[in-house]
Motif scaffolding. Structure first.
Motif, PDB file in Angstrom:
ATOM      1  N   PHE A 127       0.878  -1.182   0.000  1.00 23.81           N
ATOM      2  CA  PHE A 127       0.000   0.000   0.000  1.00 23.81           C
ATOM      3  C   PHE A 127       0.910   1.224   0.000  1.00 23.81           C
ATOM      4  O   PHE A 127       1.617   1.487   0.968  1.00 23.81           O
ATOM      5  CB  PHE A 127      -0.880  -0.035   1.244  1.00 23.81           C
ATOM      6  CG  PHE A 127      -2.073   0.876   1.200  1.00 23.81           C
ATOM      7  CD1 PHE A 127      -2.708   1.195   0.014  1.00 23.81           C
ATOM      8  CD2 PHE A 127      -2.583   1.407   2.389  1.00 23.81           C
ATOM      9  CE1 PHE A 127      -3.829   2.015  -0.007  1.00 23.81           C
ATOM     10  CE2 PHE A 127      -3.710   2.222   2.388  1.00 23.81           C
ATOM     11  CZ  PHE A 127      -4.327   2.519   1.178  1.00 23.81           C
ATOM     12  N   LEU A 128       0.905   1.960  -1.113  1.00 25.52           N
ATOM     13  CA  LEU A 128       1.809   3.089  -1.287  1.00 25.52           C
ATOM     14  C   LEU A 128       1.040   4.378  -1.514  1.00 25.52           C
ATOM     15  O   LEU A 128      -0.077   4.363  -2.020  1.00 25.52           O
ATOM     16  CB  LEU A 128       2.729   2.854  -2.488  1.00 25.52           C
ATOM     17  CG  LEU A 128       3.657   1.644  -2.458  1.00 25.52           C
ATOM     18  CD1 LEU A 128       4.439   1.561  -3.766  1.00 25.52           C
ATOM     19  CD2 LEU A 128       4.612   1.733  -1.278  1.00 25.52           C
ATOM     20  N   GLY A 129       1.694   5.477  -1.182  1.00 25.03           N
ATOM     21  CA  GLY A 129       1.119   6.785  -1.445  1.00 25.03           C
ATOM     22  C   GLY A 129       1.901   7.856  -0.714  1.00 25.03           C
ATOM     23  O   GLY A 129       2.555   7.573   0.298  1.00 25.03           O
ATOM     24  N   PRO A 130       1.856   9.090  -1.208  1.00 26.96           N
ATOM     25  CA  PRO A 130       2.564  10.182  -0.538  1.00 26.96           C
ATOM     26  C   PRO A 130       1.999  10.439   0.859  1.00 26.96           C
ATOM     27  O   PRO A 130       0.907   9.973   1.197  1.00 26.96           O
ATOM     28  CB  PRO A 130       2.302  11.395  -1.454  1.00 26.96           C
ATOM     29  CG  PRO A 130       1.813  10.834  -2.744  1.00 26.96           C
ATOM     30  CD  PRO A 130       1.140   9.538  -2.417  1.00 26.96           C
ATOM     31  N   ASN A 131       2.729  11.199   1.662  1.00 30.53           N
ATOM     32  CA  ASN A 131       2.209  11.603   2.969  1.00 30.53           C
ATOM     33  C   ASN A 131       0.893  12.356   2.775  1.00 30.53           C
ATOM     34  O   ASN A 131       0.772  13.212   1.900  1.00 30.53           O
ATOM     35  CB  ASN A 131       3.210  12.514   3.684  1.00 30.53           C
ATOM     36  CG  ASN A 131       4.435  11.767   4.144  1.00 30.53           C
ATOM     37  OD1 ASN A 131       4.402  10.555   4.341  1.00 30.53           O
ATOM     38  ND2 ASN A 131       5.544  12.475   4.312  1.00 30.53           N
ATOM     39  N   TYR A 160       6.886   4.735  -9.157  1.00 34.69           N
ATOM     40  CA  TYR A 160       6.072   5.385  -8.130  1.00 34.69           C
ATOM     41  C   TYR A 160       6.068   6.905  -8.321  1.00 34.69           C
ATOM     42  O   TYR A 160       5.021   7.556  -8.225  1.00 34.69           O
ATOM     43  CB  TYR A 160       6.619   5.022  -6.754  1.00 34.69           C
ATOM     44  CG  TYR A 160       6.013   5.800  -5.609  1.00 34.69           C
ATOM     45  CD1 TYR A 160       4.759   5.460  -5.104  1.00 34.69           C
ATOM     46  CD2 TYR A 160       6.692   6.868  -5.045  1.00 34.69           C
ATOM     47  CE1 TYR A 160       4.211   6.177  -4.048  1.00 34.69           C
ATOM     48  CE2 TYR A 160       6.148   7.584  -3.993  1.00 34.69           C
ATOM     49  CZ  TYR A 160       4.907   7.240  -3.504  1.00 34.69           C
ATOM     50  OH  TYR A 160       4.359   7.962  -2.463  1.00 34.69           O
ATOM     51  N   MET A 161       7.244   7.464  -8.604  1.00 32.78           N
ATOM     52  CA  MET A 161       7.324   8.913  -8.793  1.00 32.78           C
ATOM     53  C   MET A 161       6.496   9.363  -9.985  1.00 32.78           C
ATOM     54  O   MET A 161       5.850  10.418  -9.954  1.00 32.78           O
ATOM     55  CB  MET A 161       8.786   9.348  -8.949  1.00 32.78           C
ATOM     56  CG  MET A 161       9.627   9.144  -7.698  1.00 32.78           C
ATOM     57  SD  MET A 161       9.003  10.019  -6.243  1.00 32.78           S
ATOM     58  CE  MET A 161       9.370  11.714  -6.732  1.00 32.78           C
ATOM     59  N   GLN A 162       6.490   8.563 -11.045  1.00 26.20           N
ATOM     60  CA  GLN A 162       5.669   8.898 -12.205  1.00 26.20           C
ATOM     61  C   GLN A 162       4.191   8.826 -11.867  1.00 26.20           C
ATOM     62  O   GLN A 162       3.404   9.681 -12.286  1.00 26.20           O
ATOM     63  CB  GLN A 162       5.977   7.946 -13.362  1.00 26.20           C
ATOM     64  CG  GLN A 162       7.311   8.215 -14.047  1.00 26.20           C
ATOM     65  CD  GLN A 162       7.457   7.413 -15.327  1.00 26.20           C
ATOM     66  OE1 GLN A 162       6.526   7.312 -16.114  1.00 26.20           O
ATOM     67  NE2 GLN A 162       8.618   6.836 -15.527  1.00 26.20           N
ATOM     68  N   LEU A 163       3.797   7.823 -11.100  1.00 24.39           N
ATOM     69  CA  LEU A 163       2.390   7.666 -10.736  1.00 24.39           C
ATOM     70  C   LEU A 163       1.896   8.801  -9.845  1.00 24.39           C
ATOM     71  O   LEU A 163       0.754   9.251  -9.977  1.00 24.39           O
ATOM     72  CB  LEU A 163       2.183   6.338  -9.998  1.00 24.39           C
ATOM     73  CG  LEU A 163       2.053   5.079 -10.849  1.00 24.39           C
ATOM     74  CD1 LEU A 163       2.169   3.844  -9.963  1.00 24.39           C
ATOM     75  CD2 LEU A 163       0.717   5.065 -11.586  1.00 24.39           C
ATOM     76  N   THR A 164       2.728   9.245  -8.933  1.00 23.15           N
ATOM     77  CA  THR A 164       2.274  10.177  -7.894  1.00 23.15           C
ATOM     78  C   THR A 164       2.741  11.602  -8.101  1.00 23.15           C
ATOM     79  O   THR A 164       2.530  12.445  -7.232  1.00 23.15           O
ATOM     80  CB  THR A 164       2.762   9.703  -6.511  1.00 23.15           C
ATOM     81  OG1 THR A 164       4.207   9.665  -6.486  1.00 23.15           O
ATOM     82  CG2 THR A 164       2.230   8.317  -6.188  1.00 23.15           C
ATOM     83  N   THR A 165       3.320  11.891  -9.253  1.00 22.00           N
ATOM     84  CA  THR A 165       3.900  13.227  -9.454  1.00 22.00           C
ATOM     85  C   THR A 165       2.895  14.352  -9.263  1.00 22.00           C
ATOM     86  O   THR A 165       3.244  15.441  -8.814  1.00 22.00           O
ATOM     87  CB  THR A 165       4.544  13.321 -10.860  1.00 22.00           C
ATOM     88  OG1 THR A 165       5.202  14.581 -10.987  1.00 22.00           O
ATOM     89  CG2 THR A 165       3.488  13.161 -11.961  1.00 22.00           C
ATOM     90  N   HIS A 185       5.073   1.960 -16.078  1.00 23.78           N
ATOM     91  CA  HIS A 185       5.445   3.306 -15.648  1.00 23.78           C
ATOM     92  C   HIS A 185       6.943   3.515 -15.468  1.00 23.78           C
ATOM     93  O   HIS A 185       7.387   4.639 -15.284  1.00 23.78           O
ATOM     94  CB  HIS A 185       4.740   3.640 -14.329  1.00 23.78           C
ATOM     95  CG  HIS A 185       3.256   3.719 -14.468  1.00 23.78           C
ATOM     96  ND1 HIS A 185       2.614   4.861 -14.876  1.00 23.78           N
ATOM     97  CD2 HIS A 185       2.291   2.788 -14.267  1.00 23.78           C
ATOM     98  CE1 HIS A 185       1.305   4.641 -14.907  1.00 23.78           C
ATOM     99  NE2 HIS A 185       1.090   3.394 -14.550  1.00 23.78           N
ATOM    100  N   GLY A 186       7.712   2.450 -15.526  1.00 26.34           N
ATOM    101  CA  GLY A 186       9.159   2.617 -15.409  1.00 26.34           C
ATOM    102  C   GLY A 186       9.799   2.706 -16.787  1.00 26.34           C
ATOM    103  O   GLY A 186       9.528   1.898 -17.658  1.00 26.34           O
ATOM    104  N   GLN A 187      10.604   3.718 -16.999  1.00 28.13           N
ATOM    105  CA  GLN A 187      11.269   3.858 -18.298  1.00 28.13           C
ATOM    106  C   GLN A 187      12.336   2.783 -18.457  1.00 28.13           C
ATOM    107  O   GLN A 187      13.050   2.446 -17.523  1.00 28.13           O
ATOM    108  CB  GLN A 187      11.910   5.240 -18.416  1.00 28.13           C
ATOM    109  CG  GLN A 187      10.922   6.356 -18.723  1.00 28.13           C
ATOM    110  CD  GLN A 187      11.658   7.632 -19.072  1.00 28.13           C
ATOM    111  OE1 GLN A 187      12.434   8.156 -18.277  1.00 28.13           O
ATOM    112  NE2 GLN A 187      11.459   8.120 -20.261  1.00 28.13           N
ATOM    113  N   SER A 188      12.448   2.249 -19.682  1.00 30.04           N
ATOM    114  CA  SER A 188      13.467   1.242 -19.938  1.00 30.04           C
ATOM    115  C   SER A 188      14.849   1.872 -19.899  1.00 30.04           C
ATOM    116  O   SER A 188      15.069   2.968 -20.416  1.00 30.04           O
ATOM    117  CB  SER A 188      13.225   0.593 -21.305  1.00 30.04           C
ATOM    118  OG  SER A 188      13.313   1.556 -22.340  1.00 30.04           O
ATOM    119  N   ARG A 189      15.767   1.183 -19.245  1.00 25.21           N
ATOM    120  CA  ARG A 189      17.160   1.629 -19.172  1.00 25.21           C
ATOM    121  C   ARG A 189      18.053   0.489 -19.628  1.00 25.21           C
ATOM    122  O   ARG A 189      17.770  -0.676 -19.346  1.00 25.21           O
ATOM    123  CB  ARG A 189      17.532   2.055 -17.753  1.00 25.21           C
ATOM    124  CG  ARG A 189      16.778   3.266 -17.235  1.00 25.21           C
ATOM    125  CD  ARG A 189      17.206   3.632 -15.820  1.00 25.21           C
ATOM    126  NE  ARG A 189      16.929   2.554 -14.887  1.00 25.21           N
ATOM    127  CZ  ARG A 189      17.817   2.019 -14.073  1.00 25.21           C
ATOM    128  NH1 ARG A 189      19.084   2.422 -14.098  1.00 25.21           N
ATOM    129  NH2 ARG A 189      17.489   1.040 -13.243  1.00 25.21           N
TER     130      ARG A 189
END
Length: 315
Positions: free
Chosen positions: A32-36, A287-292, A218-222
Motif C-alpha cells: 500500500f503506497l502513497g505520498p504523505n 512510483y514517482m511517475q504515478l504520484t507526481t 510506468h518505469g522507463q526502460s534503461r
C-alpha cells in the motif's frame, strides 16, 4: 481477505479518503503506497474499526472488524507501535492482550522468540528503541495467529537484519495462504516484498495491479551499453525521450530506448557495441511517475547564500 467498496472518510471540509474500492486477496503480499497525507493510515484505521467511514463499507474476512467475536484471531494489525503501556514489560503487555482472547502463554513465548524479543522480554517497553518497539508491535499483530495481517511501516527503525526478517515474514505468511497488507516508504524493500500494489493519492486509488505491470507500464526502460564510440551512438539515438549518461569512457546508461532500438541504431551507424544489458525499471521511478501530481507536501531546496553573506552575517 479485505474488501473495500466506495470507502470514504471526511474530517470536516477535508476528504481524506474519497470513495475507494479495492480487494486485498490472500496468498500474496499486497503493498500500500502513497505520498504523505494520501489517506493510507486513515484507510488502515477504518479497516480495523478505529475510524468510522463517512461512506461506503470495508470488511475483513467477510465481516466488519467489530463483528468478529475474536478479532485478534482474524486480524493482526501494527498501526502504531507506541500504543503500549510504557511501564509494562513486553512479556506482560503481550500476556494482557492474550488474556482478552484466551490465548495461552505458550503463544506469547512463541511470538517473543519469533520476533527476536527474547533478550528484552522482561524489560519495560518505555526503554525500548524504535526498532524493538516495532518488533513488539509485530509480535502483537501475530499473537492471535490471524488469517489477515496489516502492517503500517513495519520496517521503521529496524536494522538491515530486521528489514530482511520482515520481508521473509511477510512472504512466509502469504505463502501459508494468509492475507498480508503492508505499507512502506522504502521502495527498494517494497519491490522485493510485494506481489501486488495499491497506490493511493489524495484519497483516491491511482493504481491497483501486480507489481510487474506497474514497473512495465510506468518505469522507463534503461540499458547499459558498452561501445568504443559512445559519442556517435548518443548522436544516433538523439530523439525525444532518449537520454544517456556516460558512466565510464566506453560505458553508457541509456534511458528511453530498449536494447533492440539501440542495436538497430548501432548497426545503421556501423558502431561497435560489445555489451547490451537491459536494466529493470525501479519501483521508485514508477512510483514517482504515478504520484507526481498527487503529492500534497512538496520540498524545496533553499537557495545558497552568496559568498561572504548568510550564516557569517548572523554571528
Amino acid at each position: 481477505m479485505i474488501e473495500a467498496v466506495d470507502l470514504s472518510k471526511r474530517y470536516g471540509a477535508k476528504t481524506a479518503v474519497d470513495g475507494i474500492s479495492f480487494t486485498v486477496k490472500p496468498g500474496r503480499v499486497t503493498g500500500f503506497l502513497g505520498p504523505n497525507g494520501a489517506g493510507k493510515s486513515t484507510t488502515m484505521r477504518m479497516i480495523v474499526g478505529l475510524d468510522n467511514p463517512s461512506g461506503g463499507d470495508v470488511r475483513v474476512n467477510g465481516k466488519h472488524y467489530a463483528q468478529h467475536s475474536a478479532p485478534l484471531r482474524e486480524v493482526g494489525a501494527l498501526l502504531d507501535a507506541k500504543a503500549v503501556h510504557t511501564k509494562r514489560s513486553a512479556y506482560n503487555h503481550l500476556r494482557a492482550m492474550a488474556a482478552t482472547h484466551g490465548i495461552p502463554n505458550s503463544r506469547v513465548r512463541e511470538v517473543i522468540e519469533m520476533t527476536g524479543l527474547g533478550p528484552v522480554a522482561k524489560k519495560r517497553v518505555g526503554g525500548f528503541s524504535l526498532g524493538m518497539g516495532q518488533r513488539l508491535g509485530i509480535a502483537c499483530a501475530l499473537l492471535g495467529d490471524p488469517h489477515t495481517v496489516i502492517l503500517d511501516e513495519p520496517v521503521n527503525g529496524l536494522d538491515p537484519e530486521g528489514v530482511q526478517w520482515v520481508r521473509h515474514l511477510a512472504k512466509g505468511l502469504a505463502a501459508e495462504g494468509r492475507t498480508v497488507f503492508l505499507s512502506s516508504h522504502l521502495m527498494s524493500e517494497m519491490a522485493l516484498t510485494a506481489d501486488h500494489l495499491i497506490v493511493i493519492g489524495r484519497g483516491r486509488i491511482i493504481a491497483d495491479a501486480p507489481i510487474s505491470e506497474i514497473l512495465d507500464g510506468h518505469g522507463q526502460s534503461r540499458t547499459r551499453v558498452r561501445t568504443d564510440n559512445p559519442a556517435e551512438l548518443v548522436r544516433a539515438l538523439a530523439a525525444d525521450g532518449v537520454t544517456s549518461q556516460q558512466l565510464e569512457p566506453e560505458l553508457l546508461e541509456i534511458t528511453g530506448a530498449d536494447s533492440r532500438r539501440i542495436a538497430e541504431a548501432a548497426l545503421a551507424g556501423r558502431i561497435l557495441v560489445y555489451e547490451l544489458t537491459p536494466l529493470q525499471a525501479s519501483l521508485e521511478d514508477a512510483y514517482m511517475q504515478l504520484t507526481t501530481d498527487e503529492v500534497e507536501y512538496h520540498s524545496h531546496t533553499l537557495p545558497q547564500s552568496p559568498a561572504g553573506t548568510g550564516a557569517e552575517e548572523g554571528r
